[in-house]
Design a protein around this motif. Structure first.
Motif, PDB file in Angstrom:
ATOM      1  N   TRP A  76       0.847  -1.197   0.000  1.00  0.00           N
ATOM      2  CA  TRP A  76       0.000   0.000   0.000  1.00  0.00           C
ATOM      3  C   TRP A  76       0.885   1.252   0.000  1.00  0.00           C
ATOM      4  O   TRP A  76       0.627   2.203  -0.727  1.00  0.00           O
ATOM      5  CB  TRP A  76      -0.943  -0.008   1.214  1.00  0.00           C
ATOM      6  CG  TRP A  76      -1.824   1.198   1.244  1.00  0.00           C
ATOM      7  CD1 TRP A  76      -3.064   1.310   0.706  1.00  0.00           C
ATOM      8  CD2 TRP A  76      -1.514   2.470   1.828  1.00  0.00           C
ATOM      9  NE1 TRP A  76      -3.549   2.577   0.913  1.00  0.00           N
ATOM     10  CE2 TRP A  76      -2.614   3.309   1.598  1.00  0.00           C
ATOM     11  CE3 TRP A  76      -0.424   2.979   2.517  1.00  0.00           C
ATOM     12  CZ2 TRP A  76      -2.656   4.631   2.034  1.00  0.00           C
ATOM     13  CZ3 TRP A  76      -0.448   4.299   2.940  1.00  0.00           C
ATOM     14  CH2 TRP A  76      -1.557   5.101   2.702  1.00  0.00           C
ATOM     15  N   TYR A  77       1.915   1.236   0.840  1.00  0.00           N
ATOM     16  CA  TYR A  77       2.851   2.368   0.920  1.00  0.00           C
ATOM     17  C   TYR A  77       3.428   2.695  -0.464  1.00  0.00           C
ATOM     18  O   TYR A  77       3.447   3.851  -0.883  1.00  0.00           O
ATOM     19  CB  TYR A  77       3.972   2.062   1.912  1.00  0.00           C
ATOM     20  CG  TYR A  77       5.215   2.870   1.684  1.00  0.00           C
ATOM     21  CD1 TYR A  77       5.267   4.209   2.050  1.00  0.00           C
ATOM     22  CD2 TYR A  77       6.342   2.310   1.082  1.00  0.00           C
ATOM     23  CE1 TYR A  77       6.409   4.968   1.831  1.00  0.00           C
ATOM     24  CE2 TYR A  77       7.478   3.050   0.865  1.00  0.00           C
ATOM     25  CZ  TYR A  77       7.512   4.385   1.237  1.00  0.00           C
ATOM     26  OH  TYR A  77       8.640   5.126   1.012  1.00  0.00           O
ATOM     27  N   TRP A  78       3.878   1.685  -1.183  1.00  0.00           N
ATOM     28  CA  TRP A  78       4.505   1.926  -2.481  1.00  0.00           C
ATOM     29  C   TRP A  78       3.547   2.528  -3.504  1.00  0.00           C
ATOM     30  O   TRP A  78       3.964   3.251  -4.399  1.00  0.00           O
ATOM     31  CB  TRP A  78       5.136   0.638  -3.037  1.00  0.00           C
ATOM     32  CG  TRP A  78       6.479   0.412  -2.425  1.00  0.00           C
ATOM     33  CD1 TRP A  78       6.790  -0.470  -1.443  1.00  0.00           C
ATOM     34  CD2 TRP A  78       7.681   1.125  -2.718  1.00  0.00           C
ATOM     35  NE1 TRP A  78       8.114  -0.358  -1.101  1.00  0.00           N
ATOM     36  CE2 TRP A  78       8.686   0.617  -1.868  1.00  0.00           C
ATOM     37  CE3 TRP A  78       8.013   2.144  -3.606  1.00  0.00           C
ATOM     38  CZ2 TRP A  78       9.993   1.088  -1.882  1.00  0.00           C
ATOM     39  CZ3 TRP A  78       9.321   2.610  -3.615  1.00  0.00           C
ATOM     40  CH2 TRP A  78      10.295   2.092  -2.767  1.00  0.00           C
ATOM     41  N   LYS A 125       2.698   6.487  -1.601  1.00  0.00           N
ATOM     42  CA  LYS A 125       3.702   7.337  -0.950  1.00  0.00           C
ATOM     43  C   LYS A 125       3.821   8.744  -1.533  1.00  0.00           C
ATOM     44  O   LYS A 125       4.371   9.632  -0.884  1.00  0.00           O
ATOM     45  CB  LYS A 125       5.066   6.647  -0.947  1.00  0.00           C
ATOM     46  CG  LYS A 125       5.686   6.477  -2.319  1.00  0.00           C
ATOM     47  CD  LYS A 125       7.017   5.778  -2.219  1.00  0.00           C
ATOM     48  CE  LYS A 125       7.623   5.651  -3.599  1.00  0.00           C
ATOM     49  NZ  LYS A 125       8.963   5.121  -3.528  1.00  0.00           N
ATOM     50  N   TRP A 146      -0.390  10.376   3.026  1.00  0.00           N
ATOM     51  CA  TRP A 146      -0.241   8.927   3.082  1.00  0.00           C
ATOM     52  C   TRP A 146       0.123   8.433   4.483  1.00  0.00           C
ATOM     53  O   TRP A 146      -0.337   7.386   4.918  1.00  0.00           O
ATOM     54  CB  TRP A 146       0.788   8.425   2.060  1.00  0.00           C
ATOM     55  CG  TRP A 146       2.205   8.761   2.406  1.00  0.00           C
ATOM     56  CD1 TRP A 146       2.895   9.864   2.013  1.00  0.00           C
ATOM     57  CD2 TRP A 146       3.105   8.004   3.215  1.00  0.00           C
ATOM     58  NE1 TRP A 146       4.165   9.843   2.535  1.00  0.00           N
ATOM     59  CE2 TRP A 146       4.319   8.707   3.272  1.00  0.00           C
ATOM     60  CE3 TRP A 146       3.001   6.796   3.901  1.00  0.00           C
ATOM     61  CZ2 TRP A 146       5.422   8.253   3.991  1.00  0.00           C
ATOM     62  CZ3 TRP A 146       4.097   6.334   4.624  1.00  0.00           C
ATOM     63  CH2 TRP A 146       5.294   7.063   4.651  1.00  0.00           C
ATOM     64  N   PHE A 147       0.930   9.211   5.209  1.00  0.00           N
ATOM     65  CA  PHE A 147       1.415   8.732   6.505  1.00  0.00           C
ATOM     66  C   PHE A 147       0.308   8.684   7.550  1.00  0.00           C
ATOM     67  O   PHE A 147       0.388   7.893   8.500  1.00  0.00           O
ATOM     68  CB  PHE A 147       2.604   9.571   6.983  1.00  0.00           C
ATOM     69  CG  PHE A 147       3.400   8.914   8.077  1.00  0.00           C
ATOM     70  CD1 PHE A 147       4.121   7.755   7.832  1.00  0.00           C
ATOM     71  CD2 PHE A 147       3.426   9.440   9.352  1.00  0.00           C
ATOM     72  CE1 PHE A 147       4.863   7.133   8.833  1.00  0.00           C
ATOM     73  CE2 PHE A 147       4.162   8.829  10.365  1.00  0.00           C
ATOM     74  CZ  PHE A 147       4.874   7.684  10.109  1.00  0.00           C
ATOM     75  N   TYR A 173      -1.138   5.262   7.077  1.00  0.00           N
ATOM     76  CA  TYR A 173      -0.084   4.288   7.326  1.00  0.00           C
ATOM     77  C   TYR A 173       0.167   4.105   8.822  1.00  0.00           C
ATOM     78  O   TYR A 173       0.227   2.985   9.322  1.00  0.00           O
ATOM     79  CB  TYR A 173       1.197   4.742   6.626  1.00  0.00           C
ATOM     80  CG  TYR A 173       2.359   3.801   6.779  1.00  0.00           C
ATOM     81  CD1 TYR A 173       2.579   2.791   5.858  1.00  0.00           C
ATOM     82  CD2 TYR A 173       3.249   3.927   7.843  1.00  0.00           C
ATOM     83  CE1 TYR A 173       3.650   1.919   5.986  1.00  0.00           C
ATOM     84  CE2 TYR A 173       4.319   3.062   7.987  1.00  0.00           C
ATOM     85  CZ  TYR A 173       4.517   2.062   7.058  1.00  0.00           C
ATOM     86  OH  TYR A 173       5.566   1.210   7.198  1.00  0.00           O
ATOM     87  N   TYR A 175      -0.442   0.711  10.840  1.00  0.00           N
ATOM     88  CA  TYR A 175       0.714   0.041  11.439  1.00  0.00           C
ATOM     89  C   TYR A 175       0.498  -0.163  12.942  1.00  0.00           C
ATOM     90  O   TYR A 175       0.740  -1.254  13.466  1.00  0.00           O
ATOM     91  CB  TYR A 175       2.004   0.830  11.187  1.00  0.00           C
ATOM     92  CG  TYR A 175       3.194   0.171  11.824  1.00  0.00           C
ATOM     93  CD1 TYR A 175       3.762  -0.967  11.256  1.00  0.00           C
ATOM     94  CD2 TYR A 175       3.724   0.644  13.017  1.00  0.00           C
ATOM     95  CE1 TYR A 175       4.823  -1.615  11.865  1.00  0.00           C
ATOM     96  CE2 TYR A 175       4.786   0.010  13.620  1.00  0.00           C
ATOM     97  CZ  TYR A 175       5.334  -1.115  13.046  1.00  0.00           C
ATOM     98  OH  TYR A 175       6.393  -1.747  13.654  1.00  0.00           O
ATOM     99  N   CYS A 217      14.173   3.296   5.309  1.00  0.00           N
ATOM    100  CA  CYS A 217      13.696   4.671   5.104  1.00  0.00           C
ATOM    101  C   CYS A 217      14.764   5.657   5.566  1.00  0.00           C
ATOM    102  O   CYS A 217      15.401   5.456   6.597  1.00  0.00           O
ATOM    103  CB  CYS A 217      12.407   4.919   5.872  1.00  0.00           C
ATOM    104  SG  CYS A 217      11.047   3.852   5.378  1.00  0.00           S
ATOM    105  N   LYS A 238       8.820   9.642   8.946  1.00  0.00           N
ATOM    106  CA  LYS A 238       7.840   9.044   8.030  1.00  0.00           C
ATOM    107  C   LYS A 238       8.113   7.552   7.876  1.00  0.00           C
ATOM    108  O   LYS A 238       7.997   6.993   6.803  1.00  0.00           O
ATOM    109  CB  LYS A 238       7.881   9.733   6.660  1.00  0.00           C
ATOM    110  CG  LYS A 238       7.511  11.182   6.686  1.00  0.00           C
ATOM    111  CD  LYS A 238       6.030  11.373   6.816  1.00  0.00           C
ATOM    112  CE  LYS A 238       5.728  12.861   6.751  1.00  0.00           C
ATOM    113  NZ  LYS A 238       4.344  13.142   6.636  1.00  0.00           N
ATOM    114  N   CYS A 239       8.466   6.925   8.973  1.00  0.00           N
ATOM    115  CA  CYS A 239       8.837   5.506   8.963  1.00  0.00           C
ATOM    116  C   CYS A 239       8.245   4.825  10.190  1.00  0.00           C
ATOM    117  O   CYS A 239       8.078   5.451  11.243  1.00  0.00           O
ATOM    118  CB  CYS A 239      10.359   5.387   8.980  1.00  0.00           C
ATOM    119  SG  CYS A 239      10.973   3.692   9.102  1.00  0.00           S
ATOM    120  N   HIS A 240       7.976   3.545  10.059  1.00  0.00           N
ATOM    121  CA  HIS A 240       7.407   2.810  11.187  1.00  0.00           C
ATOM    122  C   HIS A 240       8.358   2.733  12.371  1.00  0.00           C
ATOM    123  O   HIS A 240       7.909   2.524  13.499  1.00  0.00           O
ATOM    124  CB  HIS A 240       6.958   1.410  10.748  1.00  0.00           C
ATOM    125  CG  HIS A 240       8.058   0.456  10.450  1.00  0.00           C
ATOM    126  ND1 HIS A 240       8.858   0.568   9.333  1.00  0.00           N
ATOM    127  CD2 HIS A 240       8.487  -0.626  11.134  1.00  0.00           C
ATOM    128  CE1 HIS A 240       9.737  -0.422   9.344  1.00  0.00           C
ATOM    129  NE2 HIS A 240       9.531  -1.154  10.410  1.00  0.00           N
TER     130      HIS A 240
END
Length: 134
Positions: free
Chosen positions: A56-58, A61, A66-67, A70, A74, A107, A112-114
């Motif tokens: 989904w992210y790809w 993004k 988007w975040f 996400y 997550y 990332c 903007k990363c898990h």
């Protein structure tokens, strides 16, 4: 009276590409990405985004918000995954016993990363979180 100094470890958040900057020697590196990392033997796939969320992210993004989706998805994945919750508690205990741990992903920026979301979850236990990419 004898005073004991208890060392509490820290959590570092870093990109795989910049992992050796601003992280003390002796820190345990942990890969929380779906893909293997050269030179990093500790991988915790339970803390990686699901394949569906990663895909989904790809495809999303480039969207401005988007975040927002996400991060909620997550967090839901972690909260509903018993193994992931157990691993977070184990990481907490390791840090509280003095171990420094660096959470790695591919990332470039943690915000903007898990890995930042994992950091926030661990921060709730009073653990110091250091974003080495700032």
């Amino acid at each position: 009276m004898i005073r004991r100094c208890i060392k509490i470890g820290k959590i570092y958040l870093s990109s795989y590409y910049t992992r050796n900057y601003n992280v003390p020697k002796g820190t345990t590196f942990i890969n929380v990405a779906r893909k293997d990392m050269d030179g990093i033997n500790n991988k915790i796939i339970e803390l990686a985004p699901s394949k569906e969320l990663f895909n989904w992210y790809w495809t999303h993004k480039e969207e401005s918000n988007w975040f927002d989706y996400y991060k909620e998805e997550y967090k839901r994945q972690i909260i509903t995954n018993k193994a992931a919750r157990k691993i977070l508690l184990e990481l907490r205990d390791r840090v509280l016993s003095g171990e420094d741990i660096c959470i790695l992903c591919f990332c470039r920026k943690a915000n903007k990363c898990h890995r930042s979301l994992l950091g926030n979850m661990l921060k709730n236990y009073g653990i110091e979180i250091i974003d080495t990419d700032k």
